[in-house]
Design a protein around this motif. Structure first.
Motif, PDB file in Angstrom:
ATOM      1  N   HIS A 122       0.832  -1.201   0.000  1.00 42.07           N
ATOM      2  CA  HIS A 122       0.000   0.000   0.000  1.00 42.07           C
ATOM      3  C   HIS A 122       0.874   1.261   0.000  1.00 42.07           C
ATOM      4  CE1 HIS A 122      -3.405   2.396   2.209  1.00 42.07           C
ATOM      5  NE2 HIS A 122      -3.318   2.712   0.942  1.00 42.07           N
TER       6      HIS A 122
ATOM      7  N   SER B 216      -4.864  -0.435  -8.509  1.00 39.11           N
ATOM      8  CA  SER B 216      -6.142   0.002  -7.941  1.00 39.11           C
ATOM      9  C   SER B 216      -6.745  -1.071  -7.044  1.00 39.11           C
ATOM     10  CB  SER B 216      -7.119   0.366  -9.063  1.00 39.11           C
ATOM     11  OG  SER B 216      -6.688   1.523  -9.742  1.00 39.11           O
TER      12      SER B 216
ATOM     13  N   VAL C  18      -7.838  -0.535  -3.105  1.00 42.15           N
ATOM     14  CA  VAL C  18      -9.143  -0.897  -2.552  1.00 42.15           C
ATOM     15  C   VAL C  18      -8.971  -1.824  -1.356  1.00 42.15           C
ATOM     16  CG1 VAL C  18     -11.273  -2.171  -3.015  1.00 42.15           C
ATOM     17  CG2 VAL C  18     -10.404  -0.542  -4.703  1.00 42.15           C
TER      18      VAL C  18
ATOM     19  N   GLY D 226      -7.581   0.043   1.506  1.00 40.98           N
ATOM     20  CA  GLY D 226      -8.260   1.290   1.813  1.00 40.98           C
ATOM     21  C   GLY D 226      -9.195   1.175   3.013  1.00 40.98           C
TER      22      GLY D 226
ATOM     23  N   TYR E 193     -19.747   3.279  -1.124  1.00 37.10           N
ATOM     24  CA  TYR E 193     -19.092   3.760  -2.336  1.00 37.10           C
ATOM     25  C   TYR E 193     -19.936   4.801  -3.076  1.00 37.10           C
ATOM     26  CZ  TYR E 193     -15.440   0.171  -2.082  1.00 37.10           C
ATOM     27  OH  TYR E 193     -14.377  -0.599  -1.699  1.00 37.10           O
TER      28      TYR E 193
ATOM     29  N   ASN F 188     -16.964   9.597  -0.364  1.00 37.99           N
ATOM     30  CA  ASN F 188     -16.098   8.442  -0.611  1.00 37.99           C
ATOM     31  C   ASN F 188     -15.819   8.256  -2.097  1.00 37.99           C
ATOM     32  OD1 ASN F 188     -16.272   7.886   2.195  1.00 37.99           O
ATOM     33  ND2 ASN F 188     -18.222   6.852   1.869  1.00 37.99           N
TER      34      ASN F 188
ATOM     35  N   GLU G 235     -12.482   6.536  -3.125  1.00 39.95           N
ATOM     36  CA  GLU G 235     -12.498   5.081  -2.952  1.00 39.95           C
ATOM     37  C   GLU G 235     -13.371   4.410  -4.003  1.00 39.95           C
ATOM     38  OE1 GLU G 235     -12.469   3.094   1.044  1.00 39.95           O
ATOM     39  OE2 GLU G 235     -12.961   5.143   1.669  1.00 39.95           O
TER      40      GLU G 235
END
Length: 348
Positions: free
Chosen positions: A35, A107, A111, A114, A147, A152, A155
């Motif tokens: 990360h 990505s 996620v 995250g 989401y 957000n 994200e």
């Protein structure tokens, strides 16, 4: 008298097994190493020639010694390579963490590491106790509602991009193998940014495509169609696949059913069946559970579904039961890449 070493374990065997279990326990820290690596764009910087921690820290404004420690750890797990004289290079795996390259998993990592996923996974023991995701308790809402919140958006964008990247891993396999003779309209149910259906209609000019998804995802799909010059053969529909599905004679369900429990899957499949034209077909694209006790990434993914959603990973017998109850019959099944399979269905 109990030794604490387990059956027939010598002290040497215990030490070896303890080291192996400690590596498993450190899995969460490994995720955060990756990360930080992508958050600081280290794979991108190294690819562009910044090989030392001093060079990376100047570019990112990060602490030089901490950046070196991060890069050292990344080299210890085979992501970076150590070239000597404080310089690092990229291993083949590191290229999968770069931005803007085919096959990137950057990505997906953002996620997984995250806030939404990480917080939900922190409540995983309780999810096992109750047999239900604790995401709503942790986040205050379901992960999909989370989401959809403007706060957000970053994200949600990463999630949509991650799903697109996963689509990229399977799209070539689907395009190469999926037969579409007699098909006019393909509906990608829960199709996110439209990567899969756009790949199919780009390859086959006789087809039109539709994506059904939540408004924020449908908007992205529409923009992607325009950017690829396909807007005249594509429609983005904002809607709810539990309520209704647009009509077509080929429906795609890529990594949709694993997000939901059996009752919800039955609703989705019934809506697809109701929306299909005579002779219609559907294709489910999912990972399949393997043999019990064998190494199986899908079994780990199944627990991620438990932690984050009401869903689960399934084997073919479990899919067959869902199909039979909703007016579908399984046809051919074939691998399409990255551990995913296409399961074709015919309307009955």
């Amino acid at each position: 008298m109990p030794t604490g070493l387990g059956p027939d374990q010598t002290p040497e065997e215990l030490a070896t097994n303890a080291a192996a279990v400690m590596n498993l326990i450190a899995g969460g820290m490994t995720t955060q190493v990756l990360h930080a690596l992508v958050a600081l764009r280290i794979p991108d910087h190294v690819a562009e020639g910044a090989q030392t921690a001093a060079e990376v820290s100047r570019l990112e404004g990060s602490h030089q010694r901490a950046t070196f420690r991060l890069m050292r750890a990344a080299a210890s797990i085979g992501i970076l390579t150590f070239l000597g004289e404080q310089r690092f290079g990229l291993s083949p795996r590191a290229h999968l963490l770069r931005s803007g390259v085919p096959g990137s998993l950057r990505s997906l990592l953002l996620v997984q590491a995250g806030p939404a996923h990480w917080k939900s996974l922190g409540a995983f023991p309780e999810a096992v106790r109750q047999g239900a995701s604790q995401a709503e308790q942790v986040l205050g809402m379901s992960i999909f509602d989370y989401y959809s919140q403007p706060a957000n958006a970053a994200e949600a964008t990463a999630f949509s991009k991650a799903m697109s990247d996963v689509s990229g891993l399977v799209t070539a396999g689907v395009v190469a193998q999926l037969k579409t003779e007699g098909v006019t309209t393909i509906v990608d149910v829960g199709g996110a940014d439209g990567h899969l259906v756009l790949g199919l209609i780009e390859d086959r000019p006789e087809l039109t495509g539709v994506v059904l998804d939540l408004p924020h995802a449908a908007d992205i799909a529409g923009r992607n169609a325009s950017a690829r010059g396909l807007a005249d053969r594509f429609t983005a529909v904002a809607g709810d696949f539990f309520t209704a599905v647009p009509a077509g004679n080929l429906h795609l369900l890529k990594t949709v059913l694993h997000d939901w429990d059996d009752d919800r899957c039955l609703a989705i499949l019934r809506n697809c069946r109701a929306a299909t034209t005579a002779g219609g077909r559907a294709v489910v694209i999912e990972m399949l559970l393997g043999e019990l006790g064998e190494p199986d990434f899908t079994a780990i993914s199944d627990l991620a579904m438990l932690a984050l959603t009401s869903g689960m990973e399934r084997n073919l017998d479990e899919f067959d039961a869902l199909f039979a109850a909703t007016g579908w019959r399984r046809g051919v099944t074939y691998p399409v890449g990255a551990g995913y399979h296409a399961i074709e269905m015919e309307a009955v």
